[in-house]
Design a protein around this motif. Structure first.
Motif, PDB file in Angstrom:
ATOM      1  N   SER A 105       5.784  -1.180   4.756  1.00 56.90           N
ATOM      2  CA  SER A 105       4.413  -1.554   4.970  1.00 56.90           C
ATOM      3  C   SER A 105       3.908  -1.786   3.473  1.00 56.90           C
ATOM      4  O   SER A 105       2.983  -2.619   3.125  1.00 56.90           O
ATOM      5  CB  SER A 105       3.506  -0.384   5.492  1.00 56.90           C
ATOM      6  OG  SER A 105       3.825   0.750   5.001  1.00 56.90           O
ATOM      7  N   ARG A 106       4.011  -0.957   2.472  1.00 59.87           N
ATOM      8  CA  ARG A 106       3.790  -1.080   1.200  1.00 59.87           C
ATOM      9  C   ARG A 106       4.255  -2.258   0.414  1.00 59.87           C
ATOM     10  O   ARG A 106       3.276  -2.994  -0.044  1.00 59.87           O
ATOM     11  CB  ARG A 106       4.409   0.041   0.059  1.00 59.87           C
ATOM     12  CG  ARG A 106       4.013   1.207   0.524  1.00 59.87           C
ATOM     13  CD  ARG A 106       4.352   2.371  -0.620  1.00 59.87           C
ATOM     14  NE  ARG A 106       4.006   2.071  -2.005  1.00 59.87           N
ATOM     15  CZ  ARG A 106       4.664   2.507  -3.029  1.00 59.87           C
ATOM     16  NH1 ARG A 106       5.783   3.229  -2.901  1.00 59.87           N
ATOM     17  NH2 ARG A 106       4.039   2.089  -4.224  1.00 59.87           N
ATOM     18  N   ILE A 107       5.477  -2.707   0.580  1.00 58.79           N
ATOM     19  CA  ILE A 107       6.024  -4.071   0.355  1.00 58.79           C
ATOM     20  C   ILE A 107       5.309  -5.189   0.817  1.00 58.79           C
ATOM     21  O   ILE A 107       4.696  -6.158   0.260  1.00 58.79           O
ATOM     22  CB  ILE A 107       7.468  -4.111   0.455  1.00 58.79           C
ATOM     23  CG1 ILE A 107       8.305  -3.220  -0.395  1.00 58.79           C
ATOM     24  CG2 ILE A 107       7.845  -5.734   0.061  1.00 58.79           C
ATOM     25  CD1 ILE A 107       9.579  -3.077  -0.008  1.00 58.79           C
ATOM     26  N   ALA A 108       4.929  -5.102   2.214  1.00 52.89           N
ATOM     27  CA  ALA A 108       4.193  -6.228   2.882  1.00 52.89           C
ATOM     28  C   ALA A 108       2.903  -6.354   2.223  1.00 52.89           C
ATOM     29  O   ALA A 108       2.331  -7.682   2.169  1.00 52.89           O
ATOM     30  CB  ALA A 108       4.185  -5.834   4.446  1.00 52.89           C
ATOM     31  N   ARG A 109       2.055  -5.088   2.179  1.00 47.06           N
ATOM     32  CA  ARG A 109       0.883  -5.365   1.750  1.00 47.06           C
ATOM     33  C   ARG A 109       0.687  -5.797   0.420  1.00 47.06           C
ATOM     34  O   ARG A 109      -0.234  -6.835   0.065  1.00 47.06           O
ATOM     35  CB  ARG A 109       0.027  -3.813   1.923  1.00 47.06           C
ATOM     36  CG  ARG A 109      -0.044  -3.348   3.202  1.00 47.06           C
ATOM     37  CD  ARG A 109      -1.131  -2.054   3.167  1.00 47.06           C
ATOM     38  NE  ARG A 109      -0.580  -1.334   2.296  1.00 47.06           N
ATOM     39  CZ  ARG A 109       0.158   0.006   2.878  1.00 47.06           C
ATOM     40  NH1 ARG A 109       0.650  -0.037   4.012  1.00 47.06           N
ATOM     41  NH2 ARG A 109       0.394   0.850   1.642  1.00 47.06           N
ATOM     42  N   MET A 110       1.581  -5.336  -0.598  1.00 47.77           N
ATOM     43  CA  MET A 110       1.667  -6.184  -1.909  1.00 47.77           C
ATOM     44  C   MET A 110       1.871  -7.501  -2.051  1.00 47.77           C
ATOM     45  O   MET A 110       1.176  -8.364  -2.514  1.00 47.77           O
ATOM     46  CB  MET A 110       2.749  -5.328  -2.730  1.00 47.77           C
ATOM     47  CG  MET A 110       3.110  -6.022  -4.044  1.00 47.77           C
ATOM     48  SD  MET A 110       4.051  -7.517  -4.339  1.00 47.77           S
ATOM     49  CE  MET A 110       5.847  -6.758  -3.638  1.00 47.77           C
ATOM     50  N   ILE A 111       2.751  -7.978  -0.809  1.00 45.58           N
ATOM     51  CA  ILE A 111       2.982  -9.619  -0.853  1.00 45.58           C
ATOM     52  C   ILE A 111       1.675 -10.233  -0.101  1.00 45.58           C
ATOM     53  O   ILE A 111       1.456 -11.413  -0.809  1.00 45.58           O
ATOM     54  CB  ILE A 111       4.320  -9.633   0.078  1.00 45.58           C
ATOM     55  CG1 ILE A 111       5.569  -9.232  -0.495  1.00 45.58           C
ATOM     56  CG2 ILE A 111       4.199 -11.215   0.660  1.00 45.58           C
ATOM     57  CD1 ILE A 111       6.758  -9.409   0.391  1.00 45.58           C
ATOM     58  N   GLY A 112       0.876  -9.591   0.822  1.00 46.26           N
ATOM     59  CA  GLY A 112      -0.084 -10.169   1.279  1.00 46.26           C
ATOM     60  C   GLY A 112      -1.180 -10.444   0.027  1.00 46.26           C
ATOM     61  O   GLY A 112      -2.076 -11.314   0.017  1.00 46.26           O
ATOM     62  N   GLN A 113      -1.436  -9.507  -0.728  1.00 42.45           N
ATOM     63  CA  GLN A 113      -2.341  -9.666  -1.945  1.00 42.45           C
ATOM     64  C   GLN A 113      -1.981 -10.552  -3.042  1.00 42.45           C
ATOM     65  O   GLN A 113      -2.768 -11.297  -3.249  1.00 42.45           O
ATOM     66  CB  GLN A 113      -2.507  -8.083  -2.686  1.00 42.45           C
ATOM     67  CG  GLN A 113      -3.127  -7.270  -1.705  1.00 42.45           C
ATOM     68  CD  GLN A 113      -3.188  -5.871  -2.363  1.00 42.45           C
ATOM     69  OE1 GLN A 113      -2.592  -5.522  -3.103  1.00 42.45           O
ATOM     70  NE2 GLN A 113      -3.866  -5.014  -1.559  1.00 42.45           N
ATOM     71  N   ARG A 114      -0.697 -10.367  -3.150  1.00 42.89           N
ATOM     72  CA  ARG A 114      -0.188 -11.322  -4.455  1.00 42.89           C
ATOM     73  C   ARG A 114       0.003 -12.866  -4.190  1.00 42.89           C
ATOM     74  O   ARG A 114      -0.451 -13.703  -4.845  1.00 42.89           O
ATOM     75  CB  ARG A 114       1.149 -10.789  -4.742  1.00 42.89           C
ATOM     76  CG  ARG A 114       2.065 -11.297  -5.809  1.00 42.89           C
ATOM     77  CD  ARG A 114       1.714 -12.294  -7.094  1.00 42.89           C
ATOM     78  NE  ARG A 114       2.361 -13.457  -6.805  1.00 42.89           N
ATOM     79  CZ  ARG A 114       3.646 -13.566  -7.209  1.00 42.89           C
ATOM     80  NH1 ARG A 114       4.212 -12.734  -7.997  1.00 42.89           N
ATOM     81  NH2 ARG A 114       4.378 -14.848  -7.235  1.00 42.89           N
ATOM     82  N   ARG A 115       0.130 -13.094  -2.717  1.00 39.87           N
ATOM     83  CA  ARG A 115       0.676 -14.613  -2.450  1.00 39.87           C
ATOM     84  C   ARG A 115      -0.791 -15.144  -2.217  1.00 39.87           C
ATOM     85  O   ARG A 115      -0.888 -16.397  -2.211  1.00 39.87           O
ATOM     86  CB  ARG A 115       1.227 -14.660  -1.003  1.00 39.87           C
ATOM     87  CG  ARG A 115       0.370 -13.956   0.178  1.00 39.87           C
ATOM     88  CD  ARG A 115       1.395 -14.000   1.473  1.00 39.87           C
ATOM     89  NE  ARG A 115       0.560 -13.636   2.593  1.00 39.87           N
ATOM     90  CZ  ARG A 115       1.166 -13.378   3.775  1.00 39.87           C
ATOM     91  NH1 ARG A 115       2.254 -13.444   3.964  1.00 39.87           N
ATOM     92  NH2 ARG A 115       0.271 -13.235   4.757  1.00 39.87           N
ATOM     93  N   MET A 116      -1.908 -14.602  -2.093  1.00 34.51           N
ATOM     94  CA  MET A 116      -3.172 -15.118  -2.223  1.00 34.51           C
ATOM     95  C   MET A 116      -3.742 -15.909  -3.563  1.00 34.51           C
ATOM     96  O   MET A 116      -4.556 -16.880  -3.410  1.00 34.51           O
ATOM     97  CB  MET A 116      -4.298 -14.184  -1.599  1.00 34.51           C
ATOM     98  CG  MET A 116      -4.220 -13.628  -0.465  1.00 34.51           C
ATOM     99  SD  MET A 116      -5.476 -12.550   0.372  1.00 34.51           S
ATOM    100  CE  MET A 116      -6.444 -12.307  -0.852  1.00 34.51           C
ATOM    101  N   GLU A 117      -2.914 -15.298  -4.454  1.00 33.95           N
ATOM    102  CA  GLU A 117      -3.392 -15.986  -5.879  1.00 33.95           C
ATOM    103  C   GLU A 117      -2.175 -16.883  -6.199  1.00 33.95           C
ATOM    104  O   GLU A 117      -2.236 -17.628  -6.861  1.00 33.95           O
ATOM    105  CB  GLU A 117      -3.212 -14.599  -6.858  1.00 33.95           C
ATOM    106  CG  GLU A 117      -4.443 -13.538  -6.440  1.00 33.95           C
ATOM    107  CD  GLU A 117      -4.151 -12.333  -7.435  1.00 33.95           C
ATOM    108  OE1 GLU A 117      -3.391 -12.423  -8.537  1.00 33.95           O
ATOM    109  OE2 GLU A 117      -5.055 -11.509  -7.355  1.00 33.95           O
ATOM    110  N   GLN A 118      -0.883 -16.396  -5.892  1.00 33.95           N
ATOM    111  CA  GLN A 118       0.311 -17.200  -6.556  1.00 33.95           C
ATOM    112  C   GLN A 118       1.472 -17.225  -5.468  1.00 33.95           C
ATOM    113  O   GLN A 118       1.765 -16.086  -5.233  1.00 33.95           O
ATOM    114  CB  GLN A 118       0.691 -16.802  -7.565  1.00 33.95           C
ATOM    115  CG  GLN A 118       2.006 -17.731  -8.347  1.00 33.95           C
ATOM    116  CD  GLN A 118       2.490 -17.289  -9.741  1.00 33.95           C
ATOM    117  OE1 GLN A 118       1.830 -16.477 -10.194  1.00 33.95           O
ATOM    118  NE2 GLN A 118       3.346 -17.858 -10.027  1.00 33.95           N
TER     119      GLN A 118
END
Length: 341
Positions: free
Chosen positions: A167-180
């Motif tokens: 869940s931590r990895i998925a949330r990090m990806i969700g935040q980062r992919r919005m920018e790049q």
């Protein structure tokens, strides 16, 4: 889940040697003979196939990766009519092969060649495009990472990668992919490592399990395996041998449960020896086999390998009634936006 079904892989500086995993034990269980027809459902670079052909049996090779076509052409030139190649998924092997088979060998997971080619995006040890497609078609790992719902990513990492911090990895990806968006293996691996730095003495890279889950999902590896086992039951003639080499607990559990369920008659009661239901379609050929210490030291990719084998009975083949009972997670049914499978 690191397989090694090839024996030679081209790389910078010339061919690199890859040793087929558990080859001696595969040949022992498969016991290919002249006049028999054996199917190698995971051709790769032909390590198992060559050994089987050199024992005198005819061989049908299958692989969904178009990159193996050149190797298959070389085999056809060397072995002539004794070798046939079918560019297809092993899940439909009984539809590709018309004659009953004397043996089937399946080496599950990613091949040595695929791992070693940075441009295929299977490994973060060398930076490459975030791809991971064995068949080089359909949606890629980048599509999943950048488009899948956060809950779906969590399930992919957690169920297929067995990652505790899914869940931590998925949330990090969700935040980062919005920018790049993520497009490279090295970028995703670094982002995961930055989130979860490797602890002192920890051997495994923090991104290992997440990458595994992505690869299994992109290629529907567990669903393909269940379908292949079912197809093998239909394709094997009585006394035909099924040999499966796995590299991860998820795969091994499916194979183990399949062979158990197909080799045991259903008891009416645990207090009574009387049985009911269909006759066993397989008889197991001994216990699971692992690599010896010597082989594991010589070939690191053999360390997690497990071989299971079973012999076909005369009972008619039957459908698998409950795929989940074999250990197939629901994740295989997920689809991302703009499905391109």
């Amino acid at each position: 889940m690191m397989a090694g079904h090839g024996d030679v892989s081209s790389s910078v500086g010339g061919p690199a040697r890859h040793i087929p995993v558990l080859l001696d034990r595969v040949l022992e269980k498969l016991a290919p003979q002249p006049g028999e027809t054996i199917l190698d459902g995971t051709f790769g670079a032909g390590g198992y196939s060559r050994a089987i052909l050199n024992r005198g049996a005819d061989l049908i090779a299958m692989d969904r990766d178009p990159a193996v076509a050149a190797t298959a052409a070389d085999f056809a030139g060397e072995y002539g009519a004794r070798f046939r190649f079918a560019p297809s998924n092993f899940s439909v092997l009984d539809k590709v092969v018309t004659e009953p088979l004397d043996g089937i060998v399946l080496d599950i997971g990613v091949s040595s060649m695929q791992l070693d080619q940075a441009e295929r995006g299977f490994s973060f040890k060398q930076d490459g495009p975030l791809d991971m497609r064995m068949a080089q078609s359909g949606f890629s790992a980048a599509d999943v990472v950048n488009e899948a719902d956060i809950k779906e990513l969590t399930r992919i990492f957690g169920l297929l990668g067995e990652e505790k911090q899914a869940s931590r990895i998925a949330r990090m990806i969700g935040q980062r992919r919005m920018e790049q968006p993520f497009t490279r293996t090295g970028d995703l691996a670094k982002a995961i490592a930055d989130l979860m730095p490797r602890r002192a003495g920890e051997r495994i890279h923090p991104a290992t399990r997440a990458f595994q889950g992505l690869r299994i999902f992109v290629n529907d590896e567990l669903g393909e395996l269940v379908s292949a086992l079912e197809a093998a039951e239909r394709a094997l003639k009585p006394r035909g041998r099924l040999v499966v080499v796995t590299f991860h607990s998820l795969e091994d559990r499916i194979v183990k449960r399949f062979m158990q369920s197909r080799s045991e008659a259903k008891a009416v009661s645990r207090h009574m020896p009387v049985t009911d239901g269909p006759s066993p379609t397989f008889e197991r050929m001994g216990a699971a086999v692992s690599a010896s210490d010597d082989e594991a030291a010589t070939n690191p990719r053999a360390r997690s390998a497990r071989l299971r084998a079973a012999r076909r009975t005369y009972a008619p083949a039957r459908p698998i009634e409950n795929r989940k009972a074999l250990g197939l997670p629901d994740v295989h049914a997920l689809r991302i936006a703009g499905d391109r499978r």
